[in-house]
Design a protein around this motif. Structure first.
Motif, mmCIF file in Angstrom:
data_model
loop_
_atom_site.group_PDB
_atom_site.id
_atom_site.type_symbol
_atom_site.label_atom_id
_atom_site.label_comp_id
_atom_site.label_asym_id
_atom_site.label_seq_id
_atom_site.Cartn_x
_atom_site.Cartn_y
_atom_site.Cartn_z
ATOM 1 N N ASP A 86 0.814 -1.213 0.000
ATOM 2 C CA ASP A 86 0.000 0.000 0.000
ATOM 3 C C ASP A 86 0.848 1.263 0.000
ATOM 4 N N ALA A 87 2.113 1.142 0.395
ATOM 5 C CA ALA A 87 3.020 2.291 0.392
ATOM 6 C C ALA A 87 4.427 1.796 0.109
ATOM 7 N N ILE A 88 5.205 2.600 -0.607
ATOM 8 C CA ILE A 88 6.614 2.301 -0.874
ATOM 9 C C ILE A 88 7.439 3.463 -0.327
ATOM 10 N N VAL A 89 8.477 3.143 0.446
ATOM 11 C CA VAL A 89 9.235 4.151 1.175
ATOM 12 C C VAL A 89 10.676 4.206 0.687
ATOM 13 N N VAL A 90 11.150 5.417 0.383
ATOM 14 C CA VAL A 90 12.562 5.644 0.064
ATOM 15 C C VAL A 90 13.011 6.915 0.776
ATOM 16 N N GLY A 91 14.313 7.103 0.843
ATOM 17 C CA GLY A 91 14.853 8.343 1.382
ATOM 18 C C GLY A 91 15.130 9.331 0.268
ATOM 19 N N THR A 92 15.314 10.595 0.627
ATOM 20 C CA THR A 92 15.592 11.594 -0.396
ATOM 21 C C THR A 92 16.938 11.349 -1.064
#
Length: 365
Positions: free
Chosen positions: A191-197
């Motif tokens: 439902d969500a995909i997370v990465v850093g800047t």
């Protein structure tokens, strides 16, 4: 008491009806009302937060008094609390329903107890009918109820010597097309995909889930970026079909709480070694996907950042669930040993350390 053939058929249909509802804060639930002779009187499903629950949706399609003596077949134990809507247990009792057959128990501390309330009112109640099918349908939602937060998967790709990028920072591609296709399939289930800047600025990922021909899967994960640096206006993620969510990354427990409030059940962390390390260090990881390519880099960026291990006694022991082949590449699916955490901070069983949250160093990856 056990369910009869008509009730089991109705349960299978109710499970199909449940899939029409959206995944999110509330479970997908279906309901079928049967006459004493076993004929279908009405059916319904839950259409999302704030809407009528499946039982009430089905009852609303009948004239007053038409449900008296009927059997309600429901995929989840009728709720017994007042939220945005009233208790389904009371609605069934008021309608004169004589029998309730349901599949899965409601695990909620506030919402459970419907079966007991129905029995106290003289309603026949049968539970556990096609319970395994209901558990499979509700797997993600049930995990959120158990954990108190979304289920978190951390993924990385690495060379055989544990590197995610070469010395000059290049990383595309360590693994082959079959492994990358598997990553996109798994993204499509999240439902969500997370990465850093840091990852976002270096690689400009679209953060979409795509098929082999480049088209998008029907279900797309919400793009979430951790860090304080601004996301460029022309970044590929700006063209994602869902709106970008950006957090500073200072409190991962708060991040997951916010995502849960947004209806997120499964989080796919793909943000590089710093982000992966921060989630592991906080004890907030439920599944690890390590794609391993038979190649050597000999230097460059490690696949995983600091997870708080200072000595061999602190190592985070994992339980390997499976090892899969994708062309020449391997996928190791593993999980930290079961912990005693409650979801608002947890105890890493491999280290015995308790965390109340964790920050991404500098807010960036």
């Amino acid at each position: 008491m056990t369910a009869n053939d008509a009730e089991r058929r109705a349960m299978r249909h109710a499970l199909e009806l449940a899939t029409h509802g959206p995944r999110g804060l509330n479970p997908q639930v279906g309901a079928v009302l049967l006459s004493p002779a076993g004929d279908v009187l009405a059916e319904g499903w839950h259409r999302g937060a704030g809407t009528a629950h499946a039982e009430v949706d089905a009852l609303s399609k009948l004239a007053p008094g038409a449900a008296r003596g009927a059997t309600a077949v429901v995929t989840l134990e009728p709720c017994n609390h007042t939220g945005r809507t009233g208790p389904c247990s009371e609605a069934l009792i008021s309608a004169g329903v004589a029998r309730v057959v349901y599949a899965a128990d409601d695990p909620g501390a506030e919402s459970s107890g419907g079966a007991e309330r129905l029995r106290d009112a003289g309603v026949d109640v049968v539970s556990g009918v096609l319970a395994d099918d209901a558990a499979a349908l509700l797997h993600s939602w049930l995990e959120v109820q158990r954990l108190g937060r979304p289920f978190v998967t951390v993924k990385w790709a690495q060379s055989l010597d544990g590197r995610a990028a070469a010395s000059d920072g290049t990383s595309q591609w360590i693994t082959g097309p079959d492994a990358r296709a598997d990553v996109h399939r798994r993204r499509s289930r999240a439902d969500a995909i997370v990465v850093g800047t840091g990852t976002l600025l270096a690689d400009d990922p679209a953060l979409t889930a795509r098929t082999a021909d480049g088209s998008r899967y029907d279900h797309q994960p919400m793009p979430v970026v951790l860090g304080v640096r601004p996301v460029p206006a022309d970044a590929a993620v700006r063209r994602h079909p869902l709106a970008l969510v950006q957090h500073d990354g200072r409190d991962l427990v708060a991040l997951l709480a916010d995502l849960r409030d947004r209806g997120v059940q499964r989080v796919f962390v793909e943000g590089g070694p710093t982000i992966a390390g921060a989630f592991l260090r906080a004890g907030l990881v439920d599944e690890i996907l390590a794609y391993i390519a038979p190649t050597l880099l000999g230097g460059g960026m490690p696949a995983l950042g600091d997870i708080g291990v200072q000595t061999i006694d602190d190592q985070l022991r994992l339980r390997v669930a499976s090892v899969e082949h994708f062309g020449d590449d391997l996928l190791v699916v593993a999980a930290p040993r079961p912990s005693t955490g409650s979801g608002t901070g947890s105890t890493d069983s491999g280290t015995g350390k308790t965390h109340s949250g964790a920050a991404v160093p500098g807010g960036d990856d």
